[in-house]
Design a protein around this motif. Structure first.
Motif, PDB file in Angstrom:
ATOM      1  N   SER A 239       0.821  -1.211   0.000  1.00  0.00           N
ATOM      2  CA  SER A 239       0.000   0.000   0.000  1.00  0.00           C
ATOM      3  C   SER A 239       0.855   1.261   0.000  1.00  0.00           C
ATOM      4  O   SER A 239       0.358   2.367  -0.186  1.00  0.00           O
ATOM      5  CB  SER A 239      -0.923   0.002   1.223  1.00  0.00           C
ATOM      6  N   VAL A 240       2.161   1.086   0.228  1.00  0.00           N
ATOM      7  CA  VAL A 240       3.055   2.247   0.261  1.00  0.00           C
ATOM      8  C   VAL A 240       3.588   2.572  -1.134  1.00  0.00           C
ATOM      9  O   VAL A 240       3.484   3.701  -1.603  1.00  0.00           O
ATOM     10  CB  VAL A 240       4.218   2.007   1.248  1.00  0.00           C
ATOM     11  N   CYS A 241       4.128   1.552  -1.823  1.00  0.00           N
ATOM     12  CA  CYS A 241       4.785   1.857  -3.106  1.00  0.00           C
ATOM     13  C   CYS A 241       4.091   1.211  -4.298  1.00  0.00           C
ATOM     14  O   CYS A 241       4.463   1.455  -5.436  1.00  0.00           O
ATOM     15  CB  CYS A 241       6.254   1.451  -3.070  1.00  0.00           C
ATOM     16  N   GLY A 242       3.106   0.360  -4.051  1.00  0.00           N
ATOM     17  CA  GLY A 242       2.386  -0.254  -5.169  1.00  0.00           C
ATOM     18  C   GLY A 242       3.001  -1.547  -5.663  1.00  0.00           C
ATOM     19  O   GLY A 242       2.490  -2.175  -6.588  1.00  0.00           O
ATOM     20  N   TYR A 243       4.080  -1.970  -5.036  1.00  0.00           N
ATOM     21  CA  TYR A 243       4.748  -3.217  -5.449  1.00  0.00           C
ATOM     22  C   TYR A 243       3.788  -4.399  -5.286  1.00  0.00           C
ATOM     23  O   TYR A 243       3.076  -4.497  -4.293  1.00  0.00           O
ATOM     24  CB  TYR A 243       6.009  -3.427  -4.607  1.00  0.00           C
ATOM     25  N   ILE A 244       3.771  -5.295  -6.273  1.00  0.00           N
ATOM     26  CA  ILE A 244       2.900  -6.458  -6.212  1.00  0.00           C
ATOM     27  C   ILE A 244       3.732  -7.706  -5.995  1.00  0.00           C
ATOM     28  O   ILE A 244       4.622  -8.015  -6.788  1.00  0.00           O
ATOM     29  CB  ILE A 244       2.059  -6.571  -7.493  1.00  0.00           C
ATOM     30  N   TYR A 245       3.428  -8.408  -4.919  1.00  0.00           N
ATOM     31  CA  TYR A 245       4.199  -9.610  -4.601  1.00  0.00           C
ATOM     32  C   TYR A 245       3.747 -10.762  -5.489  1.00  0.00           C
ATOM     33  O   TYR A 245       2.563 -11.049  -5.611  1.00  0.00           O
ATOM     34  CB  TYR A 245       4.004  -9.998  -3.126  1.00  0.00           C
ATOM     35  N   ASP A 246       4.710 -11.438  -6.127  1.00  0.00           N
ATOM     36  CA  ASP A 246       4.337 -12.618  -6.913  1.00  0.00           C
ATOM     37  C   ASP A 246       5.422 -13.683  -6.849  1.00  0.00           C
ATOM     38  O   ASP A 246       5.686 -14.392  -7.805  1.00  0.00           O
ATOM     39  CB  ASP A 246       4.031 -12.221  -8.364  1.00  0.00           C
ATOM     40  N   GLY A 247       6.032 -13.802  -5.671  1.00  0.00           N
ATOM     41  CA  GLY A 247       7.069 -14.815  -5.480  1.00  0.00           C
ATOM     42  C   GLY A 247       6.490 -16.215  -5.429  1.00  0.00           C
ATOM     43  O   GLY A 247       5.266 -16.397  -5.392  1.00  0.00           O
ATOM     44  N   GLU A 248       7.372 -17.195  -5.420  1.00  0.00           N
ATOM     45  CA  GLU A 248       6.967 -18.603  -5.399  1.00  0.00           C
ATOM     46  C   GLU A 248       6.285 -18.968  -4.075  1.00  0.00           C
ATOM     47  O   GLU A 248       5.290 -19.676  -4.053  1.00  0.00           O
ATOM     48  CB  GLU A 248       8.216 -19.486  -5.567  1.00  0.00           C
ATOM     49  N   ILE A 249       6.841 -18.446  -2.984  1.00  0.00           N
ATOM     50  CA  ILE A 249       6.300 -18.756  -1.653  1.00  0.00           C
ATOM     51  C   ILE A 249       4.996 -17.976  -1.469  1.00  0.00           C
ATOM     52  O   ILE A 249       4.948 -16.788  -1.770  1.00  0.00           O
ATOM     53  CB  ILE A 249       7.304 -18.326  -0.559  1.00  0.00           C
ATOM     54  N   PRO A 250       3.920 -18.647  -0.996  1.00  0.00           N
ATOM     55  CA  PRO A 250       2.680 -17.905  -0.729  1.00  0.00           C
ATOM     56  C   PRO A 250       2.965 -16.749   0.233  1.00  0.00           C
ATOM     57  O   PRO A 250       3.735 -16.923   1.181  1.00  0.00           O
ATOM     58  CB  PRO A 250       1.769 -18.958  -0.075  1.00  0.00           C
ATOM     59  N   PHE A 251       2.335 -15.617  -0.032  1.00  0.00           N
ATOM     60  CA  PHE A 251       2.609 -14.413   0.769  1.00  0.00           C
ATOM     61  C   PHE A 251       2.456 -14.693   2.265  1.00  0.00           C
ATOM     62  O   PHE A 251       3.270 -14.260   3.077  1.00  0.00           O
ATOM     63  CB  PHE A 251       1.674 -13.274   0.347  1.00  0.00           C
ATOM     64  N   GLU A 252       1.418 -15.453   2.612  1.00  0.00           N
ATOM     65  CA  GLU A 252       1.135 -15.746   4.027  1.00  0.00           C
ATOM     66  C   GLU A 252       2.290 -16.494   4.693  1.00  0.00           C
ATOM     67  O   GLU A 252       2.458 -16.423   5.910  1.00  0.00           O
ATOM     68  CB  GLU A 252      -0.147 -16.592   4.152  1.00  0.00           C
ATOM     69  N   ASP A 253       3.059 -17.230   3.901  1.00  0.00           N
ATOM     70  CA  ASP A 253       4.129 -18.057   4.472  1.00  0.00           C
ATOM     71  C   ASP A 253       5.464 -17.321   4.560  1.00  0.00           C
ATOM     72  O   ASP A 253       6.454 -17.876   5.064  1.00  0.00           O
ATOM     73  CB  ASP A 253       4.322 -19.325   3.630  1.00  0.00           C
ATOM     74  N   LEU A 254       5.514 -16.094   4.074  1.00  0.00           N
ATOM     75  CA  LEU A 254       6.773 -15.338   4.163  1.00  0.00           C
ATOM     76  C   LEU A 254       7.069 -15.042   5.635  1.00  0.00           C
ATOM     77  O   LEU A 254       6.149 -14.841   6.427  1.00  0.00           O
ATOM     78  CB  LEU A 254       6.654 -14.019   3.388  1.00  0.00           C
ATOM     79  N   PRO A 255       8.360 -15.010   6.008  1.00  0.00           N
ATOM     80  CA  PRO A 255       8.694 -14.726   7.413  1.00  0.00           C
ATOM     81  C   PRO A 255       8.208 -13.341   7.844  1.00  0.00           C
ATOM     82  O   PRO A 255       8.036 -12.449   7.009  1.00  0.00           O
ATOM     83  CB  PRO A 255      10.228 -14.802   7.442  1.00  0.00           C
TER      84      PRO A 255
END
Ligand code: FE
Length: 199
Positions: free
Chosen positions: A165-181
């Motif tokens: 919500s700050v810079c507009g970056y969209i996460y699309d990594g292999e690891i599900p977002f919820e599982d990121l540390p």
């Protein structure tokens, strides 16, 4: 303040190239570069404190900068932006040439070899004032602007995604977002997971 205002300051997308203590080619994707003056030729390059490339530039005092063209594949930007050179060789799968014995992106709009002259440490970044020792224009294509890259990413992203919500970056990594540390931070603006919204 509304940080969106800050991100309206126009800037491009760049690859850095450097060498680590083992002589391996390393690099990162950055968006904070500014020309200070043309005589003498100096630029400012800002690099994240967590970056392995930053760590090594601090030691060697040298790096290359590749100005990316607007037709740079997303995969190339993500390869350099979402991974650490600690864990992988980013340059091996990327078309590159050597410039002053360091890698530069083969299809760059321009590339240059920089020597660090002074370093300023901020909260999250090392800001390097660099002498431009040598530089060459490259491909005759318009440089990629960060804002255009964001628009491109958004149009290609799946319906539901986690967006900073700050810079507009969209996460699309292999690891599900919820599982990121929990200490994972936005690779672009360095904010924590808490500022990400699903939309
Ligand atoms: Fe962000």
């Amino acid at each position: 303040m509304d940080l969106q205002a800050l991100f309206k300051i126009s800037h491009g997308v760049y690859l850095t190239g450097a060498k680590d203590a083992q002589g391996r080619f390393i690099g990162s994707c950055i968006d904070s570069v500014m020309v200070v003056e043309a005589d003498p030729q100096q630029v400012i390059v800002s690099m994240n404190n967590a970056s392995y490339t930053m760590e090594n530039v601090l030691k060697t005092g040298e790096l290359t900068l590749s100005v990316l063209p607007n037709n740079t594949p997303n995969d190339t930007i993500e390869l350099f932006g979402m991974n650490s050179s600690r864990d992988m060789d980013k340059w091996e799968p990327t078309e590159h040439i050597l410039f002053h014995d360091l890698p530069v992106y083969k299809n760059a709009v321009a590339y240059m070899y920089l020597n660090v002259k002074e370093t300023l440490l901020t909260n999250g970044h090392h800001v390097f004032l660099c002498d431009v020792i040598d530089g060459q224009p490259g491909t005759m294509v318009a440089p990629l602007l960060y804002a255009d890259y964001q628009v491109r990413k958004a149009s290609e992203a799946p319906q539901k995604h986690w967006k900073c919500s700050v810079c507009g970056y969209i996460y699309d990594g292999e690891i599900p977002f919820e599982d990121l540390p929990d200490d994972w931070v936005c690779p672009l603006c360095n904010q924590g997971k808490g500022v990400f919204v699903k939309e």
